[in-house]
Design a protein around this motif. Structure first.
Motif, PDB file in Angstrom:
ATOM      1  N   GLY A 325      44.211  19.393  26.463  1.00 63.49           N
ATOM      2  CA  GLY A 325      43.105  20.114  25.849  1.00 63.49           C
ATOM      3  C   GLY A 325      43.480  20.662  24.486  1.00 63.49           C
ATOM      4  O   GLY A 325      44.658  20.786  24.131  1.00 63.49           O
ATOM      5  N   ALA A 326      42.473  21.026  23.708  1.00 60.61           N
ATOM      6  CA  ALA A 326      42.704  21.551  22.363  1.00 60.61           C
ATOM      7  C   ALA A 326      43.477  22.859  22.401  1.00 60.61           C
ATOM      8  O   ALA A 326      44.262  23.147  21.483  1.00 60.61           O
ATOM      9  N   ASP A 327      43.299  23.656  23.451  1.00 63.22           N
ATOM     10  CA  ASP A 327      44.029  24.924  23.543  1.00 63.22           C
ATOM     11  C   ASP A 327      45.535  24.691  23.630  1.00 63.22           C
ATOM     12  O   ASP A 327      46.337  25.378  22.987  1.00 63.22           O
ATOM     13  N   ARG A 351      42.014   9.911  20.180  1.00 68.58           N
ATOM     14  CA  ARG A 351      41.448   9.751  21.530  1.00 68.58           C
ATOM     15  C   ARG A 351      40.024  10.276  21.627  1.00 68.58           C
ATOM     16  O   ARG A 351      39.404  10.189  22.701  1.00 68.58           O
ATOM     17  N   ARG A 352      39.482  10.853  20.537  1.00 63.76           N
ATOM     18  CA  ARG A 352      38.164  11.486  20.572  1.00 63.76           C
ATOM     19  C   ARG A 352      37.372  11.108  19.330  1.00 63.76           C
ATOM     20  O   ARG A 352      37.961  10.752  18.306  1.00 63.76           O
ATOM     21  N   ALA A 357      36.095  16.054  18.788  1.00 65.92           N
ATOM     22  CA  ALA A 357      37.369  16.715  18.522  1.00 65.92           C
ATOM     23  C   ALA A 357      37.146  18.052  17.822  1.00 65.92           C
ATOM     24  O   ALA A 357      37.772  19.069  18.166  1.00 65.92           O
ATOM     25  N   ALA A 358      36.255  18.072  16.842  1.00 62.03           N
ATOM     26  CA  ALA A 358      36.000  19.301  16.083  1.00 62.03           C
ATOM     27  C   ALA A 358      35.445  20.391  16.993  1.00 62.03           C
ATOM     28  O   ALA A 358      35.873  21.552  16.924  1.00 62.03           O
ATOM     29  N   ARG A 359      34.504  20.055  17.851  1.00 57.61           N
ATOM     30  CA  ARG A 359      33.930  21.069  18.741  1.00 57.61           C
ATOM     31  C   ARG A 359      34.993  21.636  19.682  1.00 57.61           C
ATOM     32  O   ARG A 359      35.052  22.847  19.939  1.00 57.61           O
ATOM     33  N   GLU A 360      35.842  20.763  20.193  1.00 59.48           N
ATOM     34  CA  GLU A 360      36.874  21.220  21.124  1.00 59.48           C
ATOM     35  C   GLU A 360      37.888  22.111  20.406  1.00 59.48           C
ATOM     36  O   GLU A 360      38.312  23.154  20.931  1.00 59.48           O
ATOM     37  N   THR A 382      44.539  20.759  11.531  1.00 53.55           N
ATOM     38  CA  THR A 382      44.223  19.573  12.336  1.00 53.55           C
ATOM     39  C   THR A 382      42.886  18.970  11.918  1.00 53.55           C
ATOM     40  O   THR A 382      42.745  17.746  11.800  1.00 53.55           O
ATOM     41  N   LEU A 383      41.894  19.846  11.680  1.00 53.64           N
ATOM     42  CA  LEU A 383      40.577  19.357  11.269  1.00 53.64           C
ATOM     43  C   LEU A 383      40.615  18.678   9.904  1.00 53.64           C
ATOM     44  O   LEU A 383      39.760  17.829   9.601  1.00 53.64           O
ATOM     45  N   SER A 384      41.614  19.018   9.064  1.00 54.34           N
ATOM     46  CA  SER A 384      41.712  18.362   7.757  1.00 54.34           C
ATOM     47  C   SER A 384      41.973  16.867   7.902  1.00 54.34           C
ATOM     48  O   SER A 384      41.742  16.096   6.966  1.00 54.34           O
TER      49      SER A 384
END
Length: 505
Positions: A325-327, A351-352, A357-360, A382-384
Motif C-alpha cells: 500500500g501507499a502508506d 503497477r497502477r 496511484a495519485a489518489r492512493e 513520488t508524484l513527480s
C-alpha cells in the motif's frame, strides 16, 4: 519483546535470467559443468570424489589448462565443485575397503592402490537442470557451490593444518591459532561491507575498493584517529589473508579481484606481511592497485543478500514494495538511498494507473502526526514521477489543508492552467510543512540552512506571520530557523517567533 532484526539498505538486483547467465559464465561453475558432461559415461574416482592422476590430467587438458602451472589445481577445484553441487554423483565402491567383488574379505585384509579409486563418478541429476531447468534452478546450484567455496576460503591453509597435527593424529586448534567461527564471521563482515557500499552508492560500487581500506574497515576502531603499530600489523595480516580468500572466491563470480602484487608480500617470523610505504608521501606516490582491488559483482550482491536473509537480516531489494500500500511505501522510501528510492517508486507506480496511484498516495499523505510532513514530501517526490493522467486526482484535493499546497506545486510543474492561486495561509502552512519534512529527513543540513536563509531574505516579515501558522511543527521549525540562520538579528526573530508559537499553542 521480540529482538528487532538488523536492516540493510535496499539493493537493485538483476533479473533471475541475467544472474543465471552470470553464474553459468563464472569460470568455476563453467568448468564444473564441462567436467560433469565429460563424466557422463563414468570415470573412476575415490569414494570421496577425488580423481586418479590420469583422469585429473585428462580433465586439465579438457579445460585447456594444461599450460598453466596451477592447471591441475584449477581442474581439481572444478571437479570438487561438480561433486559438491550434485553435477557429478559418486557411486558406491566396487570391491574396495579390503573386500572382494563378491563381498568376501581378501586374505591379506589390505587395500591396493586400485581400491582407492574403485568408485565410479557419473553425471548427476543437477546437470539436467543446467540445460532444462529455469534460472532459479541454476542459481540454486551456483549458491550451493558458492557456499562450499566460501567455507574453504575461511579454512586455514592445508600446510598449516599438517604442521599442527599432533603425534596422536588429532588437530590442535589452539596451536593453529584459528577459530573457525571468528574466521567465518570476519569474512562475512568483509562481504557485508562490500554489500553495504553497493547498497548505499551504486555508482561508487562500480569502482573497486582498495584492499587496505577494506581490511582497515574491519579492524581499525571508528574512534581511533591514528592507528597504532599493532593495529597496522593486524591490518597487514588481514590483507594477506583476504588476498588468499579473494583469489579463491573470484572464480565463483562473487567478486572481481586484482590480487596483491607478489613483490609486496614479505615473510616476517614465518608469516606473510604486506610491505607498506614508510611515509604518507610514499603511499600517495605508490600505485594503490598494487595492494589489491576488489568489487562485489551483481551475482555477488545476490549471493550475499541470500546469506543475510538466511541469517535473519532484513535485506530488502528494490521492487519489494511494488504490491504494498501507499502508506507502507511512503514510510519506507525516506530510508532508501536516492537511486533506490526512485527505482522503488517507479516500480510501484508501474503497477497502477497514474490516477489510481495519485489518489492512493494522497490519501496516505494526510495526517497531523509527527511523521506526516515527511510522508507528504515523499508523496510529492513520488508524484513527480507520475504522468499527466494523474491530474484529476490532484485537482480533487486543491482545497485540502494538508494536500492543497503540494497539489498546486504538482499542477504547476506539469504546466496545468486554470489552477486557483493559494491563500497566504496555505502558502505558509506548506512552507512550515516542507521545512519540518527536511528537518526530519536531513536534520540541520547545509541545504536546509540555505533554504532558511532564502526564505527569510525573500520576505522581511516572514516571522511576523509564520508563528501564527496552525501546524503541529510550527514552533519546532521556527526554533530550527533560529539555529540555522547566520544573521544574528534574524536568528533572534526566529526564536521570538518560536516562543509566540508555543504560547499560542
Amino acid at each position: 519483546m521480540p529482538e528487532e532484526r538488523p536492516t540493510m539498505p535496499p539493493v537493485r538486483l538483476r533479473t533471475d535470467a541475467e544472474l543465471a547467465r552470470d553464474a553459468l559464465a563464472a569460470p568455476l561453475l563453467a568448468r564444473a559443468v564441462r567436467l560433469a558432461r565429460w563424466a557422463e559415461q563414468g570415470k573412476p574416482a575415490a569414494s570421496g570424489g577425488a580423481l586418479p592422476e590420469g583422469e585429473l590430467r585428462e580433465a586439465t587438458e579438457l579445460l585447456e589448462l594444461a599450460g598453466d602451472e596451477d592447471g591441475p589445481l584449477y581442474a581439481a577445484q572444478a571437479w570438487q565443485l561438480a561433486v559438491d553441487t550434485g553435477l557429478v554423483e559418486i557411486g558406491e565402491p566396487t570391491g574396495g575397503d579390503g573386500e572382494s567383488d563378491d563381498g568376501g574379505e581378501r586374505a591379506d585384509g589390505e587395500a591396493t592402490a586400485e581400491d582407492e579409486f574403485s568408485a565410479v563418478a557419473t553425471s548427476g541429476e543437477e546437470l539436467r537442470l543446467i540445460t532444462e531447468g529455469g534460472p532459479r534452478d541454476i542459481l540454486d546450484i551456483w549458491l550451493d557451490g558458492f557456499e562450499t567455496v566460501l567455507a574453504d576460503a575461511a579454512a586455514p591453509d592445508l600446510s598449516d593444518i599438517a604442521a599442527q597435527i599432533s603425534e596422536s593424529g588429532e588437530l590442535d586448534l589452539d596451536a593453529l591459532d584459528w577459530n573457525p567461527e571468528e574466521e567465518a564471521e570476519f569474512l562475512d563482515g568483509v562481504l557485508g561491507n562490500l554489500y553495504l557500499l553497493t547498497a548505499l552508492d551504486e555508482e561508487a560500487a562500480t569502482a573497486p575498493v582498495p584492499l587496505p581500506a577494506l581490511a582497515a574497515s574491519m579492524i581499525v576502531p571508528e574512534d581511533m584517529d591514528e592507528p597504532t603499530d599493532d593495529i597496522l600489523e593486524e591490518v597487514s595480516e588481514a590483507m594477506v589473508r583476504l588476498d588468499d580468500q579473494f583469489r579463491l572466491l573470484a572464480p565463483t563470480g562473487l567478486v572481481e579481484y586484482q590480487p596483491v602484487d607478489e613483490a609486496l608480500i614479505q615473510e616476517v617470523d614465518g608469516e606473510g606481511r604486506i610491505q607498506e610505504p614508510e611515509t604518507a608521501q610514499e603511499f600517495e606516490d605508490e600505485d594503490v592497485s598494487r595492494y589489491g582491488m576488489v568489487r562485489l559483482t551483481p551475482l555477488g550482491v545476490y549471493a550475499v543478500r541470500a546469506r543475510m536473509l538466511e541469517a535473519g537480516i532484513d535485506a530488502p531489494a528494490v521492487g519489494d514494495l511494488a504490491d504494498q500500500g501507499a502508506d507502507i511505501l511512503l514510510d519506507a522510501l525516506p530510508g532508501h538511498p536516492e537511486p533506490a528510492a526512485r527505482a522503488e517508486a517507479e516500480q510501484w507506480l508501474a503497477r497502477r494507473t497514474p490516477e489510481e496511484a495519485a489518489r492512493e498516495l494522497l490519501a496516505a499523505a494526510r495526517g497531523d502526526d509527527e511523521d506526516a510532513p515527511l510522508r507528504r514530501l515523499t508523496c510529492q517526490q513520488t508524484l513527480s514521477l507520475a504522468g499527466t493522467e494523474a491530474e484529476p486526482a490532484l485537482r480533487e484535493v486543491l482545497d485540502d489543508r494538508h494536500l492543497g499546497g503540494l497539489a498546486r506545486v504538482w499542477l504547476a510543474e506539469h504546466g496545468v492552467v486554470g489552477v486557483p492561486e493559494p491563500s497566504e495561509e496555505m502558502v505558509f502552512w506548506l512552507t512550515v510543512d516542507t521545512l519540518a519534512a527536511q528537518l526530519a529527513s536531513e536534520g540541520d543540513s547545509a541545504e536546509l540552512r540555505d533554504l532558511v536563509r532564502g526564505l527569510v531574505d525573500q520576505s522581511g516579515s516572514f516571522f511576523d506571520s509564520a508563528w501564527r501558522v496552525d501546524h503541529p511543527a510550527t514552533a519546532d521549525v521556527l526554533e530550527a530557523m533560529g539555529r540555522l540562520h547566520p544573521d544574528k538579528k534574524a536568528a533572534k526573530e526566529a526564536r521570538k517567533a518560536a516562543f509566540k508559537a508555543r504560547s499560542r499553542a
